[in-house]
Design an enzyme around this catalytic site. Structure first.
Site, mmCIF file in Angstrom:
data_model
loop_
_atom_site.group_PDB
_atom_site.id
_atom_site.type_symbol
_atom_site.label_atom_id
_atom_site.label_comp_id
_atom_site.label_asym_id
_atom_site.label_seq_id
_atom_site.Cartn_x
_atom_site.Cartn_y
_atom_site.Cartn_z
ATOM 1 N N LYS A 89 37.524 46.333 40.216
ATOM 2 C CA LYS A 89 36.848 46.369 41.516
ATOM 3 C C LYS A 89 36.816 47.767 42.141
ATOM 4 O O LYS A 89 35.895 48.111 42.869
ATOM 5 C CB LYS A 89 37.508 45.389 42.483
ATOM 6 C CG LYS A 89 37.153 43.942 42.179
ATOM 7 C CD LYS A 89 37.589 43.032 43.305
ATOM 8 C CE LYS A 89 37.080 41.621 43.096
ATOM 9 N NZ LYS A 89 37.829 40.904 42.034
ATOM 10 N N GLU A 111 34.139 41.755 53.346
ATOM 11 C CA GLU A 111 34.715 40.417 53.456
ATOM 12 C C GLU A 111 35.459 40.167 52.156
ATOM 13 O O GLU A 111 35.172 40.766 51.131
ATOM 14 C CB GLU A 111 33.636 39.372 53.704
ATOM 15 C CG GLU A 111 33.100 38.657 52.488
ATOM 16 C CD GLU A 111 32.164 39.489 51.634
ATOM 17 O OE1 GLU A 111 31.527 40.410 52.173
ATOM 18 O OE2 GLU A 111 32.088 39.208 50.434
ATOM 19 N N SER A 377 39.371 42.350 32.649
ATOM 20 C CA SER A 377 38.996 42.829 33.982
ATOM 21 C C SER A 377 40.171 43.177 34.894
ATOM 22 O O SER A 377 40.044 44.008 35.776
ATOM 23 C CB SER A 377 38.106 41.794 34.675
ATOM 24 O OG SER A 377 38.745 40.528 34.723
HETATM 25 C C1 LIG Z 1 37.365 39.742 41.425
HETATM 26 C C2 LIG Z 1 37.736 39.634 39.987
HETATM 27 C C3 LIG Z 1 36.867 39.058 39.028
HETATM 28 C C4 LIG Z 1 35.557 38.419 39.408
HETATM 29 O O1 LIG Z 1 34.608 39.262 39.957
HETATM 30 P P1 LIG Z 1 33.311 39.739 39.157
HETATM 31 O O2 LIG Z 1 32.457 40.338 40.186
HETATM 32 O O3 LIG Z 1 32.712 38.508 38.526
HETATM 33 O O4 LIG Z 1 33.755 40.692 38.125
HETATM 34 C C5 LIG Z 1 37.249 39.057 37.704
HETATM 35 N N1 LIG Z 1 38.436 39.573 37.306
HETATM 36 C C6 LIG Z 1 39.295 40.112 38.192
HETATM 37 C C7 LIG Z 1 40.581 40.660 37.687
HETATM 38 C C8 LIG Z 1 38.980 40.165 39.548
HETATM 39 O O5 LIG Z 1 39.851 40.699 40.413
#
Ligand SMILES: *Cc1c(COP(=O)(O)O)cnc(C)c1O
Length: 393
Positions: A89, A111, A377
């Site tokens: 993010k 938000e 992610s």
């Molecule tokens: C917020 C988050 C997501 C989901 O958000 P996307 O916009 O779909 O990428 C996925 N993995 C993690 C670790 C997150 O913090």
């Protein structure tokens, strides 16, 4: 076939800017300026320096030999979990705060549902010395106390949304209202590839550093910049959009999006938007969303807070509609099992969101000589409680 946004802000039939007239000047200012600003050499230098020295990029591409043995294929992990603040993010919030500065804004609003985007926003506001207000549903604030405190330590003001169900959509309404009332000095940082045009395209561009690095790293490690598959989880879809971005036009690279099935696609407790969703307007763009016959948004459910969203970004609705990406639905149990497996085999505890992408390795048959990149992610530190409650490890 074109998978990127067109000049009107659409991905096929999805996207656009469905906003109240009062918000039009703010969104229009962004639309008219974003491409010029983010392609400016000065901006690009600042962005890439912060990504390198503050976020810690490039994030490694790691050949997971133990996991590869388990699934009898070649598995690589793109390590977004190693970024500062623990997920992808921050790539987007760094980009947007630099953009806000160039637009002459002094204040930031955002938000947040689970608080992850709020923390990433509060982080870059501290870095850049910007005022930061994060709207959050009152119920979410109670559920996500540690993230509320993190934001406060970072200097942000967290404002509870007291209307409706006191969750994410109510926080979004409050943020929109704030932006309408403060159009000149405030930028609204949206955290995924959702919202009115140009947000989905802007966020995808900031996250596209993931696939840009992936290309170089694969070339270096395997001699071929193209994998056979890329797998990423989709909440709103920003990490997936970033992981897919530079491969969208190359149809030899197969794209797999993992959505959260929750208790099961037909259980009534799910966030599998493409499985049960229909066309409609959510957060200012035309997309697929979970809704009742009369258009009320259905409350989503997933064990992972980051995937607990009733829609998907318009780019993903288009990738689903055209068949460019294969969508897989991963239950809570399948994700938790995959998260524990990665922990035991590779010594990496993944975010529960990312565990949904990992679970696809068991659901799709890959060949021994195929290269499969999983976009990891985020890291699992924030999910310790969820792992403990799950208990099977
Ligand atoms: C917020 C988050 C997501 C989901 O958000 P996307 O916009 O779909 O990428 C996925 N993995 C993690 C670790 C997150 O913090």
């Amino acid at each position: 076939m074109n998978y990127n946004v067109d000049e009107h802000g659409y991905y096929g039939k999805f996207g656009g800017a469905y906003i109240p007239e009062m918000l039009y000047p703010n969104v229009e200012e962004l639309r008219q300026n974003y491409l010029q600003i983010i392609n400016d050499p000065d901006f690009l230098t600042q962005f890439s320096q912060l990504l390198r020295n503050y976020v810690g990029r490039p994030s490694p591409l790691y050949f997971a030999s133990n996991l590869s043995e388990v699934y009898n294929t070649k598995v690589y992990l793109k390590r977004e979990d190693l970024n500062h603040t623990g997920a992808h993010k921050i790539n987007n919030t760094i980009g947007q705060i630099l953009l806000a500065k160039k637009l002459g804004k002094q204040k930031i609003i955002a938000e947040t549902g689970a608080g992850q985007h709020g923390v990433a926003t509060a982080t870059v506001c501290a870095l850049m010395g910007m005022d930061c207000i994060v709207y959050m549903g009152k119920i979410d604030m109670e559920r996500q106390r540690p993230n509320v405190e993190r934001m406060k330590i970072l200097g942000a003001k967290v404002v509870p949304a007291l209307s409706g169900s006191q969750t994410l959509k109510d926080a979004t309404n409050e943020a929109m209202r704030h932006w309408i009332n403060n159009p000149t000095d405030t930028h609204y940082i949206i955290g995924s590839v959702v919202g009115p045009h140009p947000y989905p395209d802007m966020v995808a561009r900031f996250q596209s550093v993931i696939s840009a690095e992936m290309k170089n790293q694969l070339k270096e490690q395997t001699g071929n910049e193209n994998p056979d598959y890329i797998i990423a989880c989709v909440g709103g879809g920003s990490n997936a959009a970033g992981a897919f971005y530079h491969y969208l036009e190359n149809e030899n690279v197969k794209l797999i999006a993992a959505e959260a099935a929750g208790m099961g696609v037909q259980s009534g407790e799910t966030a599998a938007t493409t499985a049960i969703g229909t066309e409609g307007v959510l957060h200012g763009s035309k997309t697929l969303l979970m809704q009742t016959d009369d258009g009320q948004v259905v409350e989503p459910y997933s064990i992972s807070a980051g995937l607990d969203y009733p829609g998907i970004g318009p780019i993903h609705a288009h990738l689903f509609d055209t068949g460019r990406a294969l969508f897989q639905y991963v239950t809570d149990a399948e994700a938790m099992e995959a998260g524990v497996l990665l922990s035991k085999t590779e010594g990496i505890i993944p975010a529960v969101e990312s565990a949904h992408a990992l679970a696809v390795l068991k659901k799709v048959q890959f060949q021994p000589d195929e290269t499969v990149v999983v976009n990891l992610s985020g890291r699992g530190d924030k999910d310790l409680e969820t792992y403990i409650k799950w208990g099977k490890y």
